[in-house]
Write an enzyme that holds these catalytic residues in place. Structure first.
Site, PDB file in Angstrom:
ATOM      1  CG  ASP A 141      39.427 128.520  17.991  1.00 47.63           C
ATOM      2  OD1 ASP A 141      38.194 128.336  17.924  1.00 47.63           O
ATOM      3  OD2 ASP A 141      40.161 127.895  18.776  1.00 47.63           O
ATOM      4  NE  ARG A 143      37.639 125.570  18.881  1.00 45.99           N
ATOM      5  CZ  ARG A 143      38.623 124.752  19.229  1.00 45.99           C
ATOM      6  NH1 ARG A 143      38.357 123.475  19.500  1.00 45.99           N
ATOM      7  NH2 ARG A 143      39.866 125.199  19.299  1.00 45.99           N
TER       8      ARG A 143
END
Length: 221
Positions: A141, A143
């Site tokens: 991930d 983000r």
């Protein structure tokens, strides 16, 4: 940083890295929204926040939605993103006020569209979503939610009721100075095509999906 009176009639802090460029009415099938367009000078991304009704500063119903071309535009059932976006817009409209921040640059949990498609191809061969990213040498991930916090700050929002099943979104907003008064589940009934993906999100990414066991029994029956 400079202070200004924003379109919403509140004094907000203007940060030079994320600049509000435009505000326009945006009628949708869910209700009347205003689209606030921003430019992230640090990353070069164009961002948008859809605002419905008159916002207060506290406990604003909010969705941070990571862009997903395959789910949001094409109706892919590999994930539940498109259904979550529709549900969030509907809930904000039904509540009378709220925000959906649509986060560009988050495709494939931040790895980009082509890398996401490559990861999906590996998942079709039997890897789960975490294993696929790692097999490609990519983060699970990638983000960052700093831009979302700065957009909320620009809109005068200090605390939110966050529509999300992902505890990391809550943690990220808190790190960036936005208080999360409540985490509101955004549960979408799974289908045969995404049940494995959702199970991986629960078991390996700590998503809160309490409805999944009953749904899995129904899908497998």
């Amino acid at each position: 940083m400079t202070e200004k009176i924003g379109v919403l009639g509140k004094k907000t802090t203007q940060r030079t890295d994320v600049e509000r460029i435009v505000v326009t009415p945006l009628p949708t099938v869910y209700g009347k929204f205003r689209a606030f367009g921003y430019f992230d000078h640090e990353r070069g991304d164009e961002q948008v926040a859809l605002v419905h009704g008159d916002l207060g500063a506290e406990d604003v119903l909010t969705r941070l939605h990571s862009e997903c071309l395959t789910g949001d535009a094409f109706g892919s059932q590999h994930c539940e993103c498109g259904a979550q976006l529709a549900s969030a817009l509907r809930q904000v409209a039904d509540a009378g006020s709220g925000i959906v921040v649509y986060l560009r640059g988050h495709e494939g949990r931040g790895i980009g569209l082509l890398a996401k498609l490559r990861a999906m191809a590996l998942q079709a061969e039997g890897l789960d979503t975490v294993e696929a990213n790692l097999a490609l040498g990519l983060p699970v991930d990638a983000r960052d939610y700093g831009v979302a916090a700065r957009i909320l700050d620009d809109l005068g929002v200090r605390s939110v009721r966050l529509m999300s099943n992902n505890p990391r979104k809550r943690e990220a907003l808190v790190r960036h100075g936005i208080r999360v008064a409540e985490q509101v589940p955004l549960l979408i009934p799974p289908c045969e095509s995404n049940i494995t993906y959702l199970r991986t999100k629960r078991e390996r990414l700590d998503h809160h999906l309490p409805h999944l066991d009953a749904a899995m029994a129904h899908v497998s029956s």
